[in-house]
Scaffold this motif. Structure first.
Motif, PDB file in Angstrom:
ATOM      1  N   ASP A  71     -24.306  11.680  -8.328  1.00 44.42           N
ATOM      2  CA  ASP A  71     -24.566  11.734  -6.891  1.00 44.42           C
ATOM      3  C   ASP A  71     -23.281  11.471  -6.132  1.00 44.42           C
ATOM      4  OD1 ASP A  71     -24.983   8.763  -5.294  1.00 44.42           O
ATOM      5  OD2 ASP A  71     -24.784   8.715  -7.468  1.00 44.42           O
ATOM      6  N   CYS A  72     -23.202  12.065  -4.947  1.00 43.11           N
ATOM      7  CA  CYS A  72     -22.051  11.824  -4.058  1.00 43.11           C
ATOM      8  C   CYS A  72     -22.543  11.900  -2.619  1.00 43.11           C
ATOM      9  CB  CYS A  72     -20.946  12.837  -4.310  1.00 43.11           C
ATOM     10  SG  CYS A  72     -21.423  14.544  -4.018  1.00 43.11           S
ATOM     11  N   GLY A  73     -23.657  11.221  -2.336  1.00 43.33           N
ATOM     12  CA  GLY A  73     -24.223  11.327  -1.007  1.00 43.33           C
ATOM     13  C   GLY A  73     -24.821  12.704  -0.813  1.00 43.33           C
ATOM     14  N   ARG A  74     -24.505  13.332   0.324  1.00 40.78           N
ATOM     15  CA  ARG A  74     -24.934  14.703   0.572  1.00 40.78           C
ATOM     16  C   ARG A  74     -23.865  15.649   0.030  1.00 40.78           C
ATOM     17  NH1 ARG A  74     -27.945  17.191   4.801  1.00 40.78           N
ATOM     18  NH2 ARG A  74     -28.028  15.222   5.950  1.00 40.78           N
ATOM     19  N   PRO A  75     -24.153  16.448  -0.995  1.00 34.22           N
ATOM     20  CA  PRO A  75     -23.147  17.397  -1.472  1.00 34.22           C
ATOM     21  C   PRO A  75     -22.946  18.520  -0.467  1.00 34.22           C
ATOM     22  CG  PRO A  75     -25.206  17.665  -2.690  1.00 34.22           C
ATOM     23  CD  PRO A  75     -25.390  16.478  -1.797  1.00 34.22           C
ATOM     24  N   ILE A  76     -21.740  18.676   0.034  1.00 30.79           N
ATOM     25  CA  ILE A  76     -21.449  19.718   1.024  1.00 30.79           C
ATOM     26  C   ILE A  76     -21.343  21.085   0.352  1.00 30.79           C
ATOM     27  CG2 ILE A  76     -19.854  20.473   2.825  1.00 30.79           C
ATOM     28  CD1 ILE A  76     -21.371  17.873   3.460  1.00 30.79           C
ATOM     29  N   ASN A  77     -20.612  21.143  -0.739  1.00 26.10           N
ATOM     30  CA  ASN A  77     -20.470  22.392  -1.501  1.00 26.10           C
ATOM     31  C   ASN A  77     -20.777  22.099  -2.964  1.00 26.10           C
ATOM     32  OD1 ASN A  77     -19.840  24.883  -2.576  1.00 26.10           O
ATOM     33  ND2 ASN A  77     -17.630  24.601  -2.414  1.00 26.10           N
ATOM     34  N   PRO A  78     -21.999  22.321  -3.410  1.00 32.55           N
ATOM     35  CA  PRO A  78     -22.359  21.990  -4.801  1.00 32.55           C
ATOM     36  C   PRO A  78     -21.442  22.625  -5.833  1.00 32.55           C
ATOM     37  CG  PRO A  78     -24.313  22.519  -3.523  1.00 32.55           C
ATOM     38  CD  PRO A  78     -23.141  22.854  -2.652  1.00 32.55           C
ATOM     39  N   LEU A  79     -20.979  23.832  -5.558  1.00 36.57           N
ATOM     40  CA  LEU A  79     -20.090  24.502  -6.502  1.00 36.57           C
ATOM     41  C   LEU A  79     -18.804  23.707  -6.671  1.00 36.57           C
ATOM     42  CD1 LEU A  79     -19.928  27.116  -8.197  1.00 36.57           C
ATOM     43  CD2 LEU A  79     -18.713  28.168  -6.283  1.00 36.57           C
ATOM     44  N   GLY A  80     -18.258  23.206  -5.570  1.00 32.06           N
ATOM     45  CA  GLY A  80     -17.045  22.404  -5.629  1.00 32.06           C
ATOM     46  C   GLY A  80     -17.277  21.058  -6.290  1.00 32.06           C
ATOM     47  N   VAL A  81     -18.431  20.449  -6.013  1.00 29.79           N
ATOM     48  CA  VAL A  81     -18.748  19.154  -6.614  1.00 29.79           C
ATOM     49  C   VAL A  81     -18.856  19.294  -8.127  1.00 29.79           C
ATOM     50  CG1 VAL A  81     -20.450  17.306  -6.736  1.00 29.79           C
ATOM     51  CG2 VAL A  81     -19.902  18.324  -4.529  1.00 29.79           C
ATOM     52  N   ILE A  82     -19.557  20.324  -8.576  1.00 31.25           N
ATOM     53  CA  ILE A  82     -19.711  20.542 -10.015  1.00 31.25           C
ATOM     54  C   ILE A  82     -18.362  20.815 -10.667  1.00 31.25           C
ATOM     55  CG2 ILE A  82     -20.677  22.138 -11.734  1.00 31.25           C
ATOM     56  CD1 ILE A  82     -23.165  22.339  -9.911  1.00 31.25           C
ATOM     57  N   SER A  83     -17.503  21.551  -9.964  1.00 30.66           N
ATOM     58  CA  SER A  83     -16.160  21.796 -10.486  1.00 30.66           C
ATOM     59  C   SER A  83     -15.400  20.492 -10.672  1.00 30.66           C
ATOM     60  CB  SER A  83     -15.396  22.724  -9.533  1.00 30.66           C
ATOM     61  OG  SER A  83     -14.068  22.907  -9.971  1.00 30.66           O
ATOM     62  N   GLN A  84     -15.529  19.584  -9.705  1.00 29.67           N
ATOM     63  CA  GLN A  84     -14.874  18.281  -9.814  1.00 29.67           C
ATOM     64  C   GLN A  84     -15.399  17.505 -11.015  1.00 29.67           C
ATOM     65  OE1 GLN A  84     -12.324  16.548  -8.029  1.00 29.67           O
ATOM     66  NE2 GLN A  84     -13.240  16.089  -6.060  1.00 29.67           N
ATOM     67  N   ILE A  85     -16.716  17.536 -11.212  1.00 29.58           N
ATOM     68  CA  ILE A  85     -17.311  16.806 -12.331  1.00 29.58           C
ATOM     69  C   ILE A  85     -16.873  17.408 -13.654  1.00 29.58           C
ATOM     70  CG2 ILE A  85     -19.480  16.099 -13.413  1.00 29.58           C
ATOM     71  CD1 ILE A  85     -20.727  16.160 -10.572  1.00 29.58           C
ATOM     72  N   ASN A  86     -16.851  18.746 -13.719  1.00 28.80           N
ATOM     73  CA  ASN A  86     -16.365  19.393 -14.941  1.00 28.80           C
ATOM     74  C   ASN A  86     -14.960  18.917 -15.278  1.00 28.80           C
ATOM     75  OD1 ASN A  86     -18.674  20.932 -15.402  1.00 28.80           O
ATOM     76  ND2 ASN A  86     -17.911  22.697 -14.274  1.00 28.80           N
ATOM     77  N   GLY A  87     -14.099  18.885 -14.254  1.00 33.17           N
ATOM     78  CA  GLY A  87     -12.731  18.432 -14.482  1.00 33.17           C
ATOM     79  C   GLY A  87     -12.668  16.993 -14.948  1.00 33.17           C
ATOM     80  N   GLY A  88     -13.497  16.138 -14.342  1.00 30.61           N
ATOM     81  CA  GLY A  88     -13.528  14.737 -14.752  1.00 30.61           C
ATOM     82  C   GLY A  88     -13.998  14.569 -16.185  1.00 30.61           C
ATOM     83  N   VAL A 110     -26.201  18.316 -13.229  1.00 28.49           N
ATOM     84  CA  VAL A 110     -27.244  18.278 -12.206  1.00 28.49           C
ATOM     85  C   VAL A 110     -26.786  17.315 -11.113  1.00 28.49           C
ATOM     86  CG1 VAL A 110     -29.596  17.539 -11.658  1.00 28.49           C
ATOM     87  CG2 VAL A 110     -29.164  18.880 -13.719  1.00 28.49           C
ATOM     88  N   LEU A 111     -26.833  17.779  -9.869  1.00 29.51           N
ATOM     89  CA  LEU A 111     -26.475  16.928  -8.735  1.00 29.51           C
ATOM     90  C   LEU A 111     -27.714  16.267  -8.167  1.00 29.51           C
ATOM     91  CD1 LEU A 111     -23.910  19.180  -6.819  1.00 29.51           C
ATOM     92  CD2 LEU A 111     -23.490  17.509  -8.637  1.00 29.51           C
ATOM     93  N   VAL A 112     -27.589  14.998  -7.892  1.00 27.25           N
ATOM     94  CA  VAL A 112     -28.677  14.239  -7.271  1.00 27.25           C
ATOM     95  C   VAL A 112     -28.291  13.966  -5.822  1.00 27.25           C
ATOM     96  CG1 VAL A 112     -29.939  12.052  -7.272  1.00 27.25           C
ATOM     97  CG2 VAL A 112     -29.423  13.208  -9.447  1.00 27.25           C
ATOM     98  N   GLU A 113     -29.026  14.555  -4.892  1.00 26.24           N
ATOM     99  CA  GLU A 113     -28.749  14.305  -3.479  1.00 26.24           C
ATOM    100  C   GLU A 113     -29.161  12.880  -3.133  1.00 26.24           C
ATOM    101  OE1 GLU A 113     -30.523  17.320  -1.054  1.00 26.24           O
ATOM    102  OE2 GLU A 113     -29.675  18.949  -2.226  1.00 26.24           O
ATOM    103  N   ASN A 114     -28.323  12.232  -2.322  1.00 26.82           N
ATOM    104  CA  ASN A 114     -28.550  10.825  -2.010  1.00 26.82           C
ATOM    105  C   ASN A 114     -28.191  10.593  -0.544  1.00 26.82           C
ATOM    106  OD1 ASN A 114     -28.928   8.072  -2.095  1.00 26.82           O
ATOM    107  ND2 ASN A 114     -27.125   7.645  -3.326  1.00 26.82           N
TER     108      ASN A 114
END
Length: 800
Positions: free
Chosen positions: A676-693, A737-741
């Motif tokens: 989770d990262c609060g409200r994901p603004i761009n899920p594609l970008g968030v997932i890319s960040q997680i993949n990199g991490g 999977v992103l969890v909206e928070n």
């Protein structure tokens, strides 16, 4: 911004929201709150009058929360993006550093005469002060000298500017340095010995700076051991006396270097009226501030530009030695100077500290934690900031806690902040100990975390793991009979909501319908440009690709530094506020042209519509054509958090792996993450960040390791040939999977994902999966074949 010792928002001066002035007019709004899986609620907050109305959940929005391709993706893949190394100015010179060839000693003399005579050399500068390392509390403890003491091999000594790279390289080799060599130590364990060579002749502290690292001043120091920095809650002895089950173990993590694709570097053009700095940096404002401080300039005379950046994980915030040298050479030569570190230098100047942790945890039979005691020693070379207590302190509720964190000085390059400073090291120990405790309690590790974890977000994430992975079919440890043994494991992370109030944006709307946003915030490759375009697009009802984003220049409104997962939560509210206010100005300007009032206009289905007449709607271009002026604009700054509730974020990562017990090879087969990262603004970008991490986390767990020569004091693998990082063949299947928070804390509810995105958890999750596969605890990383076979009892441990 020092990132090595970040703490939850209410405990950190840097992170705390600015206190709202009591005379700011406010209104009460009802915000969507909670996690969709758990059922959304409404939360009332008092907000400033000029804040936009609350956003609904992402499902009801047009662009926010929808996967969006990178704003600058085409420019990058076509080679049109201009990085610092691509900047070429008229008359530009090329600089090269002269580095120390010894790990410790005094400089007797420096002869630059031969270098100065070489045709093409335009400037030589001998360094008088080294930045980024600890400083003696009492400078009189060291004999005075015109030259800085050399404390690590590779420490910069001088800089040379010439008309070509080759001439600068040749000139650097002509500089003659005479040393008075001193004893040195490059190993953390050796440095702790009472008779170890002293890195500093007395107590020394490294202040927190824009470059990361640093720690508290005035802590005890004995020899090379600086600390402890202590946190004590309750009574741990009492807590362990109440425990029915206790686990205790030692854990070791290695020094990891940053290895960003683009090295540290600057192009500096010093002119009397303005110093222009092109920098590979995570913070245009922090670089400007450090240049202004070092050279005693007003900030208004320093301009910093970062158009594109080739990666930064926490070490690229300040001017650094290379920036100061480039600027000095530019000033002396009266010409622009480019100075990019080579790969060897890059390995030396930016690294994640190692750790030796002793961890003890007690619990009752029902799983309730009774006590946690952590003692950690780590080295950040000639700096500080090697703490590891974040996960143990902030993940689970425990009434009795004692943490002692020590920095150990060695003659090696200074440590620097690196994605979630201290947390990957701390999580490797803590989350494995939690798993071990679950085994002793005869509890499923996931169920055990359900018992002790109060985070609603991680609860939802664990449910996703339970439903979407093979966890329910997890077998007893060491069940496979053959040499290839498979297992699964998981680990959790925690990170904090950190906000910078230095977050402003300007949004302009022109008569031709064009919309642009400007801010000094820069994009280090994490998708900030895309995120800002989405925010503005949502307000105006136009596609994100139609918004022009101009960032990474200190001539624009100030933006936050990009580190500590600060950026998204800080700059998106400013962007939305500016876009909303510009839209309101637009409505007020054009309403009379349409025979209506501003409050009768709204953005609906991509058009400007009339609230009292559904049949009347216009495109943005049709509306802006009626503007009485060429453009309207609004500038807004992020408002303070709407409440002072403690907010943390985190993720749960699940790993499936195979261990070849004959060769010692560990192969990661699958990773499934819920974050989770609060409200994901761009899920594609968030997932890319997680993949990199996740990929960085695997690389940290299995491969990466700085190897120092104990006898010569040099890093032996300061290149990308011998410093092993994960490659394409080692990439497993990754599902996210992103969890909206929704937390109702700002006008966007966004937060960063850079820290909690897999980098914290993976070493621990792999360690737990290793145990499930083999029945053996892996308490040391990297999990190289030698270390694995040693843990399995098949070979004797080999010291690096």
């Amino acid at each position: 911004m020092a990132l090595d010792s970040l703490v939850p928002a209410e405990e950190s001066e840097q992170a705390s929201p600015a206190t709202a002035k009591p005379d700011i007019p406010k209104r009460t709004e009802s915000f969507v709150f909670g996690i969709p899986q758990n059922g959304l609620q409404q939360k009332e907050r008092e907000v400033p009058l000029d804040e936009p109305p609350p956003l609904p959940s992402n499902a009801e929005l047009a662009y926010i929360g929808k996967p969006t391709e990178r704003y600058d993706g085409p420019a990058k893949v076509m080679g049109k993006g201009k990085y610092t190394a691509d900047v070429n100015l008229p008359g530009m010179l090329y600089a090269r550093l002269v580095d120390a060839t010894i790990p410790h000693g005094r400089i007797v003399s420096i002869d630059t005469s031969a270098a100065e005579k070489l045709q093409g050399v335009r400037g030589v500068h001998v360094i008088e002060h080294v930045y980024g390392i600890a400083e003696l509390r009492d400078s009189k403890q060291e004999a005075p000298s015109r030259y800085p003491v050399v404390r690590y091999a590779g420490q910069p000594i001088a800089g040379i500017a010439a008309t070509s790279h080759q001439i600068a390289d040749d000139a650097a080799k002509l500089v003659k340095v005479q040393y008075d060599e001193m004893p040195f130590v490059v190993d953390r364990s050796d440095a702790r010995a009472e008779d170890a060579p002293m890195v500093f002749p007395g107590p020394a502290d490294a202040a927190g700076s824009a470059g990361g690292g640093g720690g508290p001043k005035g802590v005890p120091q004995k020899g090379n051991v600086h600390g402890p920095q202590r946190k004590n809650v309750g009574d741990v002895e009492k807590g362990f006396a109440e425990a029915d089950v206790i686990v205790e173990g030692e854990y070791f993590t290695q020094v990891q270097t940053h290895s960003a694709l683009e090295t540290h570097g600057f192009v500096v053009d010093w002119k009397p009226e303005e110093v222009t700095v092109y920098a590979s940096t995570q913070g245009t404002s922090s670089v400007r501030d450090e240049f202004a401080e070092v050279f005693k300039l007003p900030k208004s005379k320093v301009r910093v530009i970062t158009e594109y950046m080739g990666g930064g994980f926490g070490a690229k915030f300040g001017a650094g030695n290379e920036g100061v040298i480039a600027a000095t050479l530019s000033q002396k030569a009266h010409a622009p100077v480019k100075l990019m570190l080579d790969r060897r230098q890059e390995h030396i100047v930016s690294n994640r500290p190692d750790s030796h942790q002793t961890l003890k945890i007690g619990a009752k039979r029902d799983g309730t934690l009774t006590a946690i005691h952590l003692t950690s020693y780590g080295t950040a070379g000639v700096g500080t900031g090697a703490g590891t207590a974040g996960p143990a302190t902030n993940m689970y509720k425990c009434p009795n806690l004692l943490t002692d964190e020590y920095d150990v000085f060695v003659n090696a390059g200074p440590g620097a902040a690196f994605r979630a400073p201290g947390h990957p090291q701390g999580c490797f120990a803590f989350e494995q100990a939690i798993d071990e405790l679950a085994v002793k309690l005869n509890m499923d590790p996931l169920t055990f975390r359900e018992k002790i974890d109060e985070s609603p977000a991680r609860k939802a994430e664990r449910q996703v793991i339970l439903e979407r992975t093979n966890w329910r079919n997890r077998r007893a440890a060491g069940s496979d009979s053959g040499p290839i043994k498979r297992g699964m494991g998981l680990a959790q992370s925690v990170w904090y909501r950190l906000v910078s109030m230095d977050s402003s944006c300007e949004v302009r709307v022109s008569r031709d319908g064009s919309v642009e946003l400007m801010s000094a915030v820069q994009d280090l490759g994490t998708g900030t440009k895309t995120m800002l375009a989405i925010i503005v697009a949502e307000e105006f009802g136009i596609p994100p690709s139609s918004v022009v984003i101009r960032i990474g220049d200190t001539r624009f409104p100030i933006g936050p530094d990009s580190g500590g997962s600060v950026t998204a939560g800080s700059i998106t509210p400013a962007a939305r506020n500016a876009a909303y206010q510009a839209k309101q100005k637009l409505f007020a300007a054009i309403a009379p042209q349409f025979g209506t009032t501003a409050d009768n206009l709204t953005v609906q289905n991509g058009s400007i519509a009339f609230k009292n007449d559904a049949s009347r709607s216009y495109t943005l271009k049709q509306v802006t054509a009626k503007l009485p002026t060429a453009e309207i604009s609004a500038r807004a700054t992020r408002a303070a958090e709407y409440s002072k509730e403690r907010i943390t974020y985190g993720g749960v990562d699940y790993v499936e792996l195979a261990v070849d017990t004959e060769t010692g090879r560990v192969h990661i087969e699958k990773v499934f993450g819920a974050h989770d990262c609060g409200r994901p603004i761009n899920p594609l970008g968030v997932i890319s960040q997680i993949n990199g991490g996740i990929l960085q986390g695997i690389s940290y767990a299995l491969f990466e390791q700085r190897i120092m020569d104990r006898n010569a004091g040099h890093m032996l693998n300061a290149n990308l040939e011998n410093y092993k990082i994960l490659g394409a063949r080692e990439v497993p299947q990754i599902d996210i999977v992103l969890v909206e928070n929704y937390i109702a804390q700002s006008s966007t509810d966004a937060a960063g994902i850079g820290e909690s995105a897999g980098i914290i958890t993976l070493a621990a999750a792999i360690g737990n999966a290793f145990y499930n596969a083999t029945g053996v605890r892996m308490r040391k990383i990297p999990m190289t074949p030698a270390n694995v076979l040693s843990a399995l009892g098949k070979v004797q441990e080999v010291q690096a």
